[in-house]
Design a protein around this motif. Structure first.
Motif, mmCIF file in Angstrom:
data_model
loop_
_atom_site.group_PDB
_atom_site.id
_atom_site.type_symbol
_atom_site.label_atom_id
_atom_site.label_comp_id
_atom_site.label_asym_id
_atom_site.label_seq_id
_atom_site.Cartn_x
_atom_site.Cartn_y
_atom_site.Cartn_z
ATOM 1 N N LYS A 61 67.154 53.981 -29.151
ATOM 2 C CA LYS A 61 68.033 55.117 -29.445
ATOM 3 C C LYS A 61 69.179 54.641 -30.329
ATOM 4 C CE LYS A 61 66.774 57.689 -25.367
ATOM 5 N NZ LYS A 61 67.186 58.409 -24.183
ATOM 6 N N TYR A 62 68.846 54.201 -31.536
ATOM 7 C CA TYR A 62 69.851 53.725 -32.482
ATOM 8 C C TYR A 62 69.997 54.742 -33.607
ATOM 9 C CZ TYR A 62 65.359 52.014 -34.210
ATOM 10 O OH TYR A 62 64.052 51.913 -34.586
ATOM 11 N N THR A 63 71.179 54.760 -34.206
ATOM 12 C CA THR A 63 71.404 55.669 -35.328
ATOM 13 C C THR A 63 71.179 54.963 -36.657
ATOM 14 O OG1 THR A 63 73.759 55.167 -35.239
ATOM 15 C CG2 THR A 63 73.031 57.149 -34.089
ATOM 16 N N LYS A 64 71.444 53.677 -36.707
ATOM 17 C CA LYS A 64 71.253 52.919 -37.941
ATOM 18 C C LYS A 64 70.731 51.532 -37.599
ATOM 19 C CE LYS A 64 73.517 51.173 -42.000
ATOM 20 N NZ LYS A 64 74.702 50.548 -42.510
ATOM 21 N N ARG A 65 69.722 51.100 -38.362
ATOM 22 C CA ARG A 65 69.142 49.787 -38.126
ATOM 23 C C ARG A 65 68.450 49.330 -39.397
ATOM 24 N NH1 ARG A 65 64.305 48.306 -33.802
ATOM 25 N NH2 ARG A 65 64.560 46.048 -33.946
ATOM 26 N N ASP A 66 68.681 48.082 -39.784
ATOM 27 C CA ASP A 66 67.942 47.513 -40.905
ATOM 28 C C ASP A 66 66.530 47.194 -40.435
ATOM 29 O OD1 ASP A 66 70.143 47.676 -42.592
ATOM 30 O OD2 ASP A 66 70.807 45.635 -42.130
ATOM 31 N N ASP A 67 65.666 46.821 -41.371
ATOM 32 C CA ASP A 67 64.265 46.534 -41.036
ATOM 33 C C ASP A 67 64.143 45.287 -40.157
ATOM 34 O OD1 ASP A 67 63.399 48.683 -42.551
ATOM 35 O OD2 ASP A 67 63.167 47.468 -44.358
ATOM 36 N N PRO A 68 63.479 45.409 -39.010
ATOM 37 C CA PRO A 68 63.188 44.234 -38.186
ATOM 38 C C PRO A 68 61.923 43.555 -38.692
ATOM 39 C CG PRO A 68 62.455 46.212 -37.057
ATOM 40 C CD PRO A 68 63.090 46.660 -38.349
ATOM 41 N N PHE A 69 61.821 42.251 -38.449
ATOM 42 C CA PHE A 69 60.598 41.518 -38.782
ATOM 43 C C PHE A 69 60.569 40.182 -38.060
ATOM 44 C CE2 PHE A 69 63.702 40.841 -42.141
ATOM 45 C CZ PHE A 69 63.719 39.457 -42.319
ATOM 46 N N VAL A 70 59.394 39.552 -38.091
ATOM 47 C CA VAL A 70 59.186 38.231 -37.494
ATOM 48 C C VAL A 70 58.690 37.303 -38.590
ATOM 49 C CG1 VAL A 70 57.789 36.910 -35.847
ATOM 50 C CG2 VAL A 70 58.712 39.132 -35.189
ATOM 51 N N LEU A 71 59.195 36.067 -38.580
ATOM 52 C CA LEU A 71 58.760 35.028 -39.513
ATOM 53 C C LEU A 71 58.297 33.806 -38.726
ATOM 54 C CD1 LEU A 71 61.749 34.995 -42.042
ATOM 55 C CD2 LEU A 71 59.507 36.024 -42.402
ATOM 56 N N GLY A 89 67.387 43.419 -37.259
ATOM 57 C CA GLY A 89 67.842 44.579 -38.018
ATOM 58 C C GLY A 89 69.175 45.085 -37.501
ATOM 59 N N TYR A 90 69.774 44.364 -36.572
ATOM 60 C CA TYR A 90 71.095 44.633 -36.016
ATOM 61 C C TYR A 90 71.601 43.337 -35.407
ATOM 62 C CZ TYR A 90 68.422 44.941 -31.634
ATOM 63 O OH TYR A 90 67.580 44.683 -30.581
ATOM 64 N N VAL A 91 72.853 43.315 -34.950
ATOM 65 C CA VAL A 91 73.417 42.148 -34.275
ATOM 66 C C VAL A 91 73.089 42.250 -32.789
ATOM 67 C CG1 VAL A 91 75.557 40.927 -33.685
ATOM 68 C CG2 VAL A 91 75.259 41.892 -35.977
ATOM 69 N N VAL A 139 58.534 42.736 -28.953
ATOM 70 C CA VAL A 139 59.843 42.087 -28.956
ATOM 71 C C VAL A 139 60.854 43.072 -28.382
ATOM 72 C CG1 VAL A 139 61.639 41.038 -30.371
ATOM 73 C CG2 VAL A 139 59.231 40.701 -30.982
ATOM 74 N N LYS A 140 61.545 42.654 -27.297
ATOM 75 C CA LYS A 140 62.552 43.499 -26.652
ATOM 76 C C LYS A 140 63.908 42.826 -26.767
ATOM 77 C CE LYS A 140 59.376 45.515 -23.304
ATOM 78 N NZ LYS A 140 59.165 45.854 -21.892
ATOM 79 N N GLY A 141 64.882 43.584 -27.278
ATOM 80 C CA GLY A 141 66.228 43.050 -27.436
ATOM 81 C C GLY A 141 67.273 44.104 -27.153
ATOM 82 N N THR A 142 68.530 43.647 -27.117
ATOM 83 C CA THR A 142 69.661 44.544 -26.890
ATOM 84 C C THR A 142 70.713 44.289 -27.957
ATOM 85 O OG1 THR A 142 69.254 44.445 -24.504
ATOM 86 C CG2 THR A 142 71.397 45.287 -25.198
ATOM 87 N N SER A 143 71.163 45.355 -28.592
ATOM 88 C CA SER A 143 72.155 45.238 -29.661
ATOM 89 C C SER A 143 73.541 44.972 -29.089
ATOM 90 C CB SER A 143 72.185 46.514 -30.500
ATOM 91 O OG SER A 143 72.900 47.524 -29.831
ATOM 92 N N SER A 144 74.466 44.597 -29.977
ATOM 93 C CA SER A 144 75.852 44.354 -29.570
ATOM 94 C C SER A 144 76.497 45.615 -29.002
ATOM 95 C CB SER A 144 76.666 43.846 -30.765
ATOM 96 O OG SER A 144 76.657 44.797 -31.813
ATOM 97 N N ARG A 145 75.920 46.781 -29.289
ATOM 98 C CA ARG A 145 76.432 48.046 -28.754
ATOM 99 C C ARG A 145 75.718 48.463 -27.471
ATOM 100 N NH1 ARG A 145 77.281 51.754 -34.154
ATOM 101 N NH2 ARG A 145 78.701 50.316 -35.155
#
Length: 172
Positions: A61-71, A89-91, A139-145
């Protein structure tokens, strides 16, 4: 395919930017092939080779996010091989961990800014082995917000792309 090209270009730009930051200088990378859902790249001098993919599905449930990817990156001159990195794609939330699930195996990665990595080379080797044998990665993560995200990647083509960069960078 037309939609993927700009996203892959952004992935390449971010990957090169990250490498420039980490290595100090870098020559241009060339595409060495598209392997189903994974793309392979190598520097002209073969000092760095990597594969990358973007999620098939990105949830949160994000309003803005850059493209995520894996390298997954090789830097043979530095003896740095098979390093798995996640770009959110976020911090990420400070001091948080990312949960990376390949089929039914779960791995924990540490975060720094908008990136996540395995804790050590043993973790990278385990991740790459799971990815080579897997079908799907989550991939499961949590943003700084505090926003929780779940990104689902296909592992179709991973092994072929990984084999291609092994060959390009002369990694056994």
């Amino acid at each position: 395919m037309g939609v993927m090209r700009p996203r892959i270009f952004r992935i390449l730009v971010v990957a090169l930017g990250t490498a420039i930051f980490q290595m100090g200088s870098l020559s241009a990378a060339d595409s060495i092939g598209k392997f189903d859902d994974w793309n392979a790249f190598a520097e002209k001098n073969r000092s760095m080779c990597y594969i990358g993919s973007e999620p098939k599905k990105a949830q949160g449930k994000y309003t803005k996010r850059d493209d995520p990817f894996v390298l997954v990156t090789h830097r043979p001159k530095e003896k740095s091989l098979g390093v798995v990195s996640v770009v959110a794609g976020y911090v990420y939330k400070k001091s948080s961990e990312v949960e990376l699930i390949v089929d039914k195996r779960t791995f924990k990665l540490f975060t720094d800014g908008g990136h996540a990595w395995a804790y050590d080379s043993k973790g990278d080797k385990s991740l790459v082995a799971a990815m080579r044998n897997g079908k799907k990665m989550v991939v499961k993560g949590t943003s700084s917000r505090g926003t929780k995200t779940t990104d689902t990647y296909s592992l179709q083509g991973f092994t072929a792309a990984y084999t291609a960069v092994n060959k390009a960078c002369k990694v056994k």
